[in-house]
Design a protein around this motif. Structure first.
Motif, PDB file in Angstrom:
ATOM      1  N   LEU A 147       0.827  -1.214   0.000  1.00  0.00           N
ATOM      2  CA  LEU A 147       0.000   0.000   0.000  1.00  0.00           C
ATOM      3  C   LEU A 147       0.860   1.262   0.000  1.00  0.00           C
ATOM      4  O   LEU A 147       0.552   2.231  -0.703  1.00  0.00           O
ATOM      5  CB  LEU A 147      -0.943   0.000   1.203  1.00  0.00           C
ATOM      6  CG  LEU A 147      -2.099  -0.997   1.149  1.00  0.00           C
ATOM      7  CD1 LEU A 147      -2.863  -0.987   2.466  1.00  0.00           C
ATOM      8  CD2 LEU A 147      -3.020  -0.689  -0.011  1.00  0.00           C
ATOM      9  N   ALA A 148       1.938   1.241   0.779  1.00  0.00           N
ATOM     10  CA  ALA A 148       2.837   2.399   0.808  1.00  0.00           C
ATOM     11  C   ALA A 148       3.482   2.608  -0.556  1.00  0.00           C
ATOM     12  O   ALA A 148       3.610   3.748  -1.024  1.00  0.00           O
ATOM     13  CB  ALA A 148       3.905   2.212   1.883  1.00  0.00           C
ATOM     14  N   MET A 205       2.218   1.787  -3.425  1.00  0.00           N
ATOM     15  CA  MET A 205       1.192   2.309  -4.333  1.00  0.00           C
ATOM     16  C   MET A 205       0.921   3.790  -4.070  1.00  0.00           C
ATOM     17  O   MET A 205       0.849   4.586  -5.009  1.00  0.00           O
ATOM     18  CB  MET A 205      -0.096   1.495  -4.196  1.00  0.00           C
ATOM     19  CG  MET A 205       0.011   0.127  -4.806  1.00  0.00           C
ATOM     20  SD  MET A 205      -1.419  -0.973  -4.668  1.00  0.00           S
ATOM     21  CE  MET A 205      -2.751  -0.007  -4.132  1.00  0.00           C
ATOM     22  N   VAL A 206       0.786   4.154  -2.808  1.00  0.00           N
ATOM     23  CA  VAL A 206       0.456   5.541  -2.470  1.00  0.00           C
ATOM     24  C   VAL A 206       1.609   6.476  -2.817  1.00  0.00           C
ATOM     25  O   VAL A 206       1.417   7.499  -3.489  1.00  0.00           O
ATOM     26  CB  VAL A 206       0.075   5.663  -0.979  1.00  0.00           C
ATOM     27  CG1 VAL A 206       0.006   7.116  -0.549  1.00  0.00           C
ATOM     28  CG2 VAL A 206      -1.242   4.964  -0.721  1.00  0.00           C
ATOM     29  N   PHE A 207       2.818   6.137  -2.370  1.00  0.00           N
ATOM     30  CA  PHE A 207       3.954   7.014  -2.650  1.00  0.00           C
ATOM     31  C   PHE A 207       4.290   7.032  -4.137  1.00  0.00           C
ATOM     32  O   PHE A 207       4.714   8.055  -4.671  1.00  0.00           O
ATOM     33  CB  PHE A 207       5.177   6.611  -1.817  1.00  0.00           C
ATOM     34  CG  PHE A 207       5.062   6.987  -0.365  1.00  0.00           C
ATOM     35  CD1 PHE A 207       4.998   8.310   0.022  1.00  0.00           C
ATOM     36  CD2 PHE A 207       5.007   6.009   0.611  1.00  0.00           C
ATOM     37  CE1 PHE A 207       4.891   8.659   1.356  1.00  0.00           C
ATOM     38  CE2 PHE A 207       4.896   6.344   1.952  1.00  0.00           C
ATOM     39  CZ  PHE A 207       4.837   7.671   2.325  1.00  0.00           C
ATOM     40  N   TRP A 228       2.079   6.712  -6.515  1.00  0.00           N
ATOM     41  CA  TRP A 228       1.033   7.534  -7.124  1.00  0.00           C
ATOM     42  C   TRP A 228       1.292   9.020  -6.866  1.00  0.00           C
ATOM     43  O   TRP A 228       1.118   9.850  -7.745  1.00  0.00           O
ATOM     44  CB  TRP A 228      -0.325   7.123  -6.568  1.00  0.00           C
ATOM     45  CG  TRP A 228      -1.459   7.955  -7.045  1.00  0.00           C
ATOM     46  CD1 TRP A 228      -1.988   7.996  -8.299  1.00  0.00           C
ATOM     47  CD2 TRP A 228      -2.202   8.893  -6.266  1.00  0.00           C
ATOM     48  NE1 TRP A 228      -3.023   8.889  -8.346  1.00  0.00           N
ATOM     49  CE2 TRP A 228      -3.183   9.457  -7.108  1.00  0.00           C
ATOM     50  CE3 TRP A 228      -2.145   9.300  -4.941  1.00  0.00           C
ATOM     51  CZ2 TRP A 228      -4.077  10.406  -6.662  1.00  0.00           C
ATOM     52  CZ3 TRP A 228      -3.045  10.241  -4.503  1.00  0.00           C
ATOM     53  CH2 TRP A 228      -4.001  10.786  -5.368  1.00  0.00           C
ATOM     54  N   LEU A 229       1.731   9.331  -5.639  1.00  0.00           N
ATOM     55  CA  LEU A 229       1.962  10.731  -5.292  1.00  0.00           C
ATOM     56  C   LEU A 229       3.184  11.314  -5.994  1.00  0.00           C
ATOM     57  O   LEU A 229       3.121  12.413  -6.543  1.00  0.00           O
ATOM     58  CB  LEU A 229       2.151  10.878  -3.773  1.00  0.00           C
ATOM     59  CG  LEU A 229       0.915  10.772  -2.907  1.00  0.00           C
ATOM     60  CD1 LEU A 229       1.297  10.786  -1.440  1.00  0.00           C
ATOM     61  CD2 LEU A 229      -0.042  11.904  -3.210  1.00  0.00           C
ATOM     62  N   GLY A 241       8.784   8.470  -5.466  1.00  0.00           N
ATOM     63  CA  GLY A 241       7.957   7.907  -4.405  1.00  0.00           C
ATOM     64  C   GLY A 241       8.229   6.429  -4.193  1.00  0.00           C
ATOM     65  O   GLY A 241       8.245   5.955  -3.054  1.00  0.00           O
ATOM     66  N   ALA A 253       9.480   5.092  -0.620  1.00  0.00           N
ATOM     67  CA  ALA A 253       8.359   4.502   0.114  1.00  0.00           C
ATOM     68  C   ALA A 253       8.817   3.664   1.305  1.00  0.00           C
ATOM     69  O   ALA A 253       8.319   3.839   2.418  1.00  0.00           O
ATOM     70  CB  ALA A 253       7.498   3.664  -0.828  1.00  0.00           C
TER      71      ALA A 253
END
Length: 121
Positions: free
Chosen positions: A79-80, A82-84, A86-87, A92, A96
């Motif tokens: 999840l980290a 994916m989020v980082f 994406w950001l 990222g 991450a």
């Protein structure tokens, strides 16, 4: 391959991006292997060696060394990423895992946030 220091540096930098980095490294080494050598066995050898060493390091050495110290849930890690990713894109992905470990350490040290740190395990 020529320029071994360059390829070692590229491999080391790509190693910071979990999953994606080694894949890019293998692809680059395959490409350069086929450009450099006419024999298919010699062309595949650098990428195969890199993949074997990375697999041993990732599946055996790292879990033994870090497994007991920094327990992070694989789901939270993905999840980290994916989020980082994406950001911040590639940066990222590179940041991450270190950021996640830093966040976990900070949460474990602050009063009242130890439960959040446990959630990351």
């Amino acid at each position: 391959l020529q320029e071994a220091l360059l390829w070692g540096t590229v491999a080391a930098l790509l190693n910071f991006a979990p999953y994606v980095g080694p894949l890019i490294g293998v692809a680059l080494m395959l490409l350069m292997g086929f450009v450099e050598f006419s024999d298919p066995f010699k062309a595949l050898l650098p990428a195969a060696c890199y993949l074997a060493l990375h697999t041993i390091e990732g599946q055996v050495v790292t879990p033994i060394v870090l497994g007991r110290q920094m327990a992070i849930s694989p789901l939270i890690l993905i999840l980290a990423l994916m989020v980082f990713g994406w950001l911040w894109g590639m940066v990222g992905l590179l940041l991450a895992v270190p950021l996640l470990v830093c966040i976990k350490l900070v949460l474990a040290r602050l009063d009242g946030t130890q439960g959040w740190a446990k959630l990351l395990e």
